[in-house]
Design an enzyme around this catalytic site. Sequence first.
Site, PDB file in Angstrom:
ATOM      1  CG  ASP A   4     -67.095  54.477 -91.418  1.00 21.60           C
ATOM      2  OD1 ASP A   4     -67.588  53.458 -91.935  1.00 21.60           O
ATOM      3  OD2 ASP A   4     -66.082  54.452 -90.685  1.00 21.60           O
ATOM      4  CE1 TYR A  15     -63.341  53.101 -85.687  1.00 23.63           C
ATOM      5  CE2 TYR A  15     -64.914  54.519 -86.793  1.00 23.63           C
ATOM      6  CZ  TYR A  15     -63.910  53.585 -86.854  1.00 23.63           C
ATOM      7  OH  TYR A  15     -63.467  53.143 -88.073  1.00 23.63           O
ATOM      8  CE  LYS A  34     -66.004  50.815 -90.104  1.00 23.77           C
ATOM      9  NZ  LYS A  34     -65.880  52.079 -89.371  1.00 23.77           N
ATOM     10  CG  HIS A  41     -63.749  47.327 -87.099  1.00 25.11           C
ATOM     11  ND1 HIS A  41     -64.183  48.270 -86.190  1.00 25.11           N
ATOM     12  CD2 HIS A  41     -62.808  47.962 -87.843  1.00 25.11           C
ATOM     13  CE1 HIS A  41     -63.529  49.399 -86.383  1.00 25.11           C
ATOM     14  NE2 HIS A  41     -62.696  49.243 -87.381  1.00 25.11           N
TER      15      HIS A  41
HETATM   16  N1  LIG Z   1     -62.282  50.109 -90.945  1.00 29.91           N
HETATM   17  C1  LIG Z   1     -61.178  50.470 -90.334  1.00 29.91           C
HETATM   18  O1  LIG Z   1     -60.436  49.645 -89.778  1.00 29.91           O
HETATM   19  C2  LIG Z   1     -60.825  51.917 -90.292  1.00 29.91           C
HETATM   20  C3  LIG Z   1     -59.539  52.307 -89.862  1.00 29.91           C
HETATM   21  C4  LIG Z   1     -59.251  53.666 -89.856  1.00 29.91           C
HETATM   22  C5  LIG Z   1     -60.204  54.574 -90.269  1.00 29.91           C
HETATM   23  N2  LIG Z   1     -61.458  54.177 -90.654  1.00 29.91           N
HETATM   24  C6  LIG Z   1     -62.505  55.131 -91.080  1.00 29.91           C
HETATM   25  O2  LIG Z   1     -61.952  56.028 -92.030  1.00 29.91           O
HETATM   26  C7  LIG Z   1     -62.050  57.347 -91.533  1.00 29.91           C
HETATM   27  C8  LIG Z   1     -60.897  58.213 -92.031  1.00 29.91           C
HETATM   28  O3  LIG Z   1     -59.655  57.699 -91.647  1.00 29.91           O
HETATM   29  P1  LIG Z   1     -58.718  58.415 -90.579  1.00 29.91           P
HETATM   30  O4  LIG Z   1     -59.575  59.086 -89.565  1.00 29.91           O
HETATM   31  O5  LIG Z   1     -57.745  57.397 -90.128  1.00 29.91           O
HETATM   32  O6  LIG Z   1     -57.869  59.449 -91.405  1.00 29.91           O
HETATM   33  P2  LIG Z   1     -58.029  60.559 -92.575  1.00 29.91           P
HETATM   34  O7  LIG Z   1     -59.446  60.859 -92.853  1.00 29.91           O
HETATM   35  O8  LIG Z   1     -57.148  60.108 -93.668  1.00 29.91           O
HETATM   36  O9  LIG Z   1     -57.319  61.816 -91.894  1.00 29.91           O
HETATM   37  C9  LIG Z   1     -57.861  62.455 -90.784  1.00 29.91           C
HETATM   38  C10 LIG Z   1     -56.874  63.562 -90.373  1.00 29.91           C
HETATM   39  O10 LIG Z   1     -56.806  64.549 -91.396  1.00 29.91           O
HETATM   40  C11 LIG Z   1     -57.117  65.839 -90.856  1.00 29.91           C
HETATM   41  N3  LIG Z   1     -57.867  66.559 -91.904  1.00 29.91           N
HETATM   42  C12 LIG Z   1     -59.129  66.337 -92.305  1.00 29.91           C
HETATM   43  N4  LIG Z   1     -59.477  67.166 -93.308  1.00 29.91           N
HETATM   44  C13 LIG Z   1     -58.394  67.934 -93.544  1.00 29.91           C
HETATM   45  C14 LIG Z   1     -58.141  68.991 -94.438  1.00 29.91           C
HETATM   46  N5  LIG Z   1     -59.067  69.416 -95.316  1.00 29.91           N
HETATM   47  N6  LIG Z   1     -56.917  69.601 -94.416  1.00 29.91           N
HETATM   48  C15 LIG Z   1     -55.958  69.173 -93.534  1.00 29.91           C
HETATM   49  N7  LIG Z   1     -56.151  68.167 -92.655  1.00 29.91           N
HETATM   50  C16 LIG Z   1     -57.351  67.561 -92.658  1.00 29.91           C
HETATM   51  C17 LIG Z   1     -57.934  65.554 -89.613  1.00 29.91           C
HETATM   52  O11 LIG Z   1     -57.775  66.591 -88.664  1.00 29.91           O
HETATM   53  P3  LIG Z   1     -58.978  67.247 -87.810  1.00 29.91           P
HETATM   54  O12 LIG Z   1     -59.958  66.182 -87.456  1.00 29.91           O
HETATM   55  O13 LIG Z   1     -58.249  67.790 -86.621  1.00 29.91           O
HETATM   56  O14 LIG Z   1     -59.577  68.324 -88.657  1.00 29.91           O
HETATM   57  C18 LIG Z   1     -57.286  64.274 -89.110  1.00 29.91           C
HETATM   58  O15 LIG Z   1     -56.113  64.549 -88.395  1.00 29.91           O
HETATM   59  C19 LIG Z   1     -62.079  57.154 -90.016  1.00 29.91           C
HETATM   60  O16 LIG Z   1     -62.488  58.300 -89.327  1.00 29.91           O
HETATM   61  C20 LIG Z   1     -63.005  55.974 -89.907  1.00 29.91           C
HETATM   62  O17 LIG Z   1     -64.347  56.373 -90.072  1.00 29.91           O
HETATM   63  C21 LIG Z   1     -61.764  52.849 -90.681  1.00 29.91           C
END
Ligand SMILES: NC(=O)c1ccc[n+]([C@@H]2O[C@H](COP(=O)([O-])OP(=O)(O)OC[C@H]3O[C@@H](n4cnc5c(N)ncnc54)[C@H](OP(=O)(O)O)[C@@H]3O)[C@@H](O)[C@H]2O)c1
Length: 283
Positions: A48, A53, A78, A111
């Site tokens: 994704d 990004y 997106k 998006h």
């Molecule tokens: N459509 C939208 O508007 C929208 C908005 C936000 C996000 N997204 C998508 O959703 C994805 C995920 O959301 P997100 O990036 O906001 O947050 P998330 O996946 O909920 O959390 C990411 C965080 O968790 C840490 N992490 C990952 N695996 C872990 C584990 N096993 N143990 C401990 N910590 C861990 C990562 O650290 P490290 O990377 O340092 O390991 C990072 O700080 C995004 O990357 C994006 O692709 C979409």
Amino acid sequence: MKKLTDGTILANGTLLPCVGYGTWRTPSGEVCENGIMTALEAGYRHIDTAAAYENEESVGEGMIKSGVSRKEVFLTSKLWNTDHGADKTKKAFELSLKKLKTEYLDLYLIHWPIAYGYRDTYPKQMLESWHAMEELYKEGLIKAIGVSNFLPHHLEDLYKEAEIAPMVNQIELHLGYHQPEAVAYCKKKGIVLEAWSPLCKAKCLDHPIVQKVSAECGKTPAQVLIRWCLQKGYTPLPKSVTPSRIIENTKVFDFKLSNTQIAALDTVSGVGRLGSHPDSCMF
Ligand SMILES: NC(=O)c1ccc[n+]([C@@H]2O[C@H](COP(=O)([O-])OP(=O)(O)OC[C@H]3O[C@@H](n4cnc5c(N)ncnc54)[C@H](OP(=O)(O)O)[C@@H]3O)[C@@H](O)[C@H]2O)c1
């Protein structure tokens, strides 16, 4: 559900692999390329990204360097808020393809429903974007089309004009932010839900209930949160740039949360919405 490549069938018959590798805030360059390569090596077949990004080039580079064939990977990008409208959508899509070094996308999403710059004229430009995406879909350049951050009233606006119904809605979904109205609406309409920030941006991994379930299952808190999404019927998109975590986040098919554990996890509070509200985002 047995493995990462199993998934959900979208309304047009396309298979959406059940866990996607998220890339928001993954800096472009080596970090992103290595993350993509590690993820594909670990078995992810769903990535994704988004124009916003600013890492599409590195995502594409990582995919090529991984040696995994393009057709094996489900790739999402997106349309960003500054590109709503028919012509801009097509140009933005072409640019995403070029940056990602691919000839097609598996999924393209609007998006956000209400772009800040087009707030006064909503839903005009959003609908123009949708029609442009419908054309790209019919041309075979996008295998599935959908939206992100759409609440039921935005989807209603879309349904009034859409020739092709959205197949996916990617919204904020995690412990502490359940969006029940949006979930119920999408389920009723056959729109598959993708969960963004499924790990609560690592903000609830220490929560006592998460810790308790984690100990009971012999799995890490992150694995419990990903499993919670899967058992709710959502497609989680966990993000990590840390190789050990990228791998850890794939090991979610050798256990099942009980109804009691899910009910306990459902009560986790104190996290709430972590992102912007779709009706008032300032971008
Ligand atoms: N459509 C939208 O508007 C929208 C908005 C936000 C996000 N997204 C998508 O959703 C994805 C995920 O959301 P997100 O990036 O906001 O947050 P998330 O996946 O909920 O959390 C990411 C965080 O968790 C840490 N992490 C990952 N695996 C872990 C584990 N096993 N143990 C401990 N910590 C861990 C990562 O650290 P490290 O990377 O340092 O390991 C990072 O700080 C995004 O990357 C994006 O692709 C979409």
